[in-house]
Design a protein around this motif. Structure first.
Motif: not given
Lengths: 531, 198
Positions: A98-99, A104-107, A205-206, A511-512
């Motif tokens: 699992x990747x 901060x920003x997570x994946x 990214x976040x 992600x989207x």
């Protein structure tokens, strides 16, 4: 020329950022909304809720790392420091690697930027099967459009790197569908190191978009903090308890953190959210928490190309093929999306999975290696119910995931499709990654070999980078954990805003999908909380 | 007894024996291996191993080191330099990288990995499961024969061990400068790298 890491200046200007590993005494924080997790869901929610004038607190278990850290473009550092369990996370029997991000920003800090709207077939399946309301294609279009605009999402306008071009070439030759992948980048340098943290802040990214924006709005970010329990009482969450981690992000420092908020948002992902709810003995009359965890199981195929591929350079994913994704609609034999994987040596060697001379001679050909991957679309058939998240005696999450013959058939067909594409693109040799495979010289030879492989756990190396489900959304309360607005059914002031609410896999990099649903649900929540 | 480092709540000091008991319940490495491990512990009167992590390590114990020192040349073969300072430095670097990988795992995976190492360290289970003599006396060829048996085994649990060991070693090696060179990987693009790091 150092790249602006955004946070040094922001913190100097008064952003409220706390590294909990530096705390010496127990702390209590108060907020209108406490958000647990800072990835695609948490980051999006933080921006929207803080912009509405709410006092937002973001809690993140991982470290704050920025372009100032990413400038070394070093795979060993990145996998060790930016991924869950140092990139060593796996399913309970070790059969699926699992990747998943953890900073901060997570994946979103480490993903490969592929950005697809949730396919209409998937949205329709959710409406039909889980009675999801307000999640149809037309309902969702404005939310996706808003997030595409926010994060610079558009089809990659630069020619694909050779790794992706092989996919396009093969598909064109076979007459298969192949298209350009939309990416969330602005001013991308086309370097290829997205998976290690973007060194130029080009990836939207976040970490570089919604979280800085929330901090400007007065939100507070506390990182190096692990949330242990929510307290449920009287149909509400009355507080949460957390523990600060030490500077290495692994050991607890001994400092305890308490949070009191009007509203709580879970955004820790499809493994950590169910684990937190289970640790907290959250009300769950139909035993749905942690069920239907979908992972887009991935198998891979390597090709040796006559020319250099240099799969470690250039935008990692820019072409995809859905030729075998929707052949039978949402249901029927397992569909799969075909993409490529970037090939920095550490990840390359882990994918390759060999030892001794085989490892040495195989990896020495890395510059000519082309890597294809298939994302299997799980969760759309009775024989593909997804996995389940449980907790062990210590409260740590454990993901169980099994494969039925239905899924093994999907893996077999995916091996065939990938090899066919690779030979069509001019491969000299193709090696479907399996414990018993070797490089094969022709499509016919490979096809025969794939037919003779054993389809069993461990013999087929399986990976996932997409964790979905475990807190499914919809109106059928026997099947779901949250309603169509992502509100937890059994506590008035708890929402779940991330990929854990998806009742199946997406059928595309998620992600989207997370951004779109987070945008919709956080906007609604802001309206409720401001009313 | 070893305290498994972890950020997880309730993860108090854990002994290796407690780990085994937990695994008997969770079955991560399967009853086959656990049965063998339990039998060995009983037969030999052995109730555990060294209590602390090895000096300079965060996860590995002294008893793990001879096994890993034998495993590295088995997995890496001629990727390792010939005997000498360079080889010693690289092996030491790789042991520390493997140590850090173990340290960063969540508690469930740490327990599984510790148990795998236990099985490979205890005399009877080592002979039974790996079919190999003391690690200190093993040759890379013998280690490779053991890896090949585990790869080819019809027991998924042995395949799991095989894949875990290969991943730990190969993933560590190909993250080093020596690994980059062996993969003919030129490293990050030099122009941008200079821009970011000047």
């Amino acid at each position: 020329m150092a790249i602006d890491d955004i946070y040094t200046k922001g913190i100097a200007d008064g952003w409220k950022v706390v590294d909990a590993s530096t705390l010496k005494q127990d702390q209590t924080y108060e907020a209108d909304v406490a958000i647990i997790g800072s990835g695609a869901g948490g980051g999006t929610a933080a921006e929207i809720l803080s912009a509405a004038g709410l006092k937002v607190l973001i809690l993140e278990e991982g470290p704050l790392q920025t372009a100032a850290n990413f400038k070394d473009m070093n795979d060993a550092r990145a996998y060790g420091e930016l991924y869950q369990e140092g990139a060593g996370r796996a399913t309970s029997d070790g059969a699926v690697a699992i990747l998943q991000g953890r900073s901060v920003g997570g994946t979103t800090t480490v993903n490969w930027t592929s950005s697809f709207r949730t396919p209409p077939q998937t949205l329709q399946y959710w409406a039909d099967t889980f009675a999801l309301k307000g999640g149809g294609e037309a309902d969702m279009a404005p939310w996706f459009a808003q997030m595409e605009e926010r994060l610079g999402i558009s089809p990659w306008a630069v020619p694909p790197n050779a790794n992706n071009d092989a996919l396009k070439r093969g598909a064109d030759k076979l007459g298969w569908a192949a298209h350009v992948i939309p990416r969330n980048v602005r001013g991308c340098w086309n370097l290829g190191y997205c998976g290690l943290g973007c060194p130029t802040n080009a990836k939207q990214s976040m970490l570089v978009t919604t979280i800085p924006s929330a901090l400007k709005n007065g939100a507070q970010l506390v990182h190096h903090v692990s949330v242990r329990k929510l307290q449920f009482s009287g149909g509400k969450v009355s507080g949460l308890s957390a523990e600060a981690l030490g500077p290495d992000g692994v050991k607890r420092s001994g400092v305890n953190i308490t949070v009191k908020a009007r509203h709580y948002v879970l955004a820790g992902g499809a493994i950590n959210n169910p684990a937190l709810l289970l640790r907290s003995n959250a009300p769950d009359p139909h035993q749905r928490i942690g069920k239907r965890t979908c992972i887009h199981p991935v198998n891979l195929s390597l090709a040796m190309m006559p020319e250099k591929v240099e799969g470690y350079y250039g935008a990692p994913q820019s072409v995809y093929s859905d030729e075998y994704q929707w052949k039978h609609g949402a249901t029927g034999p397992a569909g799969y999306k075909i993409e490529v994987a970037p090939m920095q040596p550490l990840l390359g060697s882990v994918i390759f999975g060999r030892y001794g001379e085989e490892l040495k001679t195989g990896m020495a050909q890395l510059p000519n290696m082309q890597s294809m991957l298939a994302l299997l679309r799980d969760g759309f058939d009775e024989q593909s119910p997804g996995g389940s998240v449980e907790i062990d005696d210590s409260g740590a999450p454990v993901l169980h995931y099994d494969f039925s013959d239905y899924m093994w058939d999907g893996f077999r067909r995916a091996y065939l499709s990938m090899a066919e594409l690779q030979f069509a693109a001019g491969a000299k040799q193709v090696m479907p990654l399996h414990l018993d495979s070797r490089p094969y010289e022709s499509w016919e030879q490979t096809r025969t070999a794939i037919g003779g492989l054993q389809y069993r756990k461990q013999r087929v190396p399986v990976f996932t980078a997409h964790l979905m489900g475990g807190c499914a959304m919809g109106e059928d309360e026997k099947l779901t954990v949250v309603d169509s607005d992502a509100r937890f059914r059994h506590a008035d002031n708890l929402s779940i805003i991330d990929g854990s609410i998806f009742p199946t896999s997406i059928g595309a990099n998620p992600q989207l999908s997370i951004y779109g649903f987070a945008c919709k649900n956080a906007t609604k929540l802001a309206g409720v909380l401001k009313a | 007894m070893r305290n498994l480092p972890s950020s997880e709540a309730g993860a108090g000091p854990e002994t290796v024996d407690a780990t085994r008991r937990t695994l008997l319940q969770t079955g991560l490495f399967g009853s086959l291996l656990l049965g063998a491990a339990g039998a060995t512990a009983t037969l030999s009167g052995c109730t555990g191993r060294t209590e602390a992590t090895a000096a300079g390590y965060k996860f590995l114990r002294d008893a793990d080191l001879p096994f890993l020192r034998a495993l590295l040349p088995g997995v890496l073969g001629s990727l390792l330099p010939a005997a000498g300072m360079e080889r010693d430095r690289l092996l030491d670097d790789l042991l520390h990288r493997i140590d850090l990988s173990g340290y960063r795992l969540g508690l469930p995976s740490q327990k599984a990995l510790a148990q795998l190492f236990d099985l490979l360290n205890m005399r009877l289970t080592r002979r039974l499961m790996a079919g190999i003599g003391p690690w200190e006396e093993s040759t890379p060829a013998q280690v490779q024969a053991f890896l090949e048996r585990w790869r080819g085994s019809s027991f998924a649990v042995l395949n799991t061990g095989y894949r875990a060991l290969i991943k730990l070693v190969a993933g560590s090696f190909y993250g080093t400068p020596a690994g980059w060179a062996a993969a003919n990987y030129p490293g990050p693009p030099p122009g941008p790298y200079q821009v970011f790091n000047s």
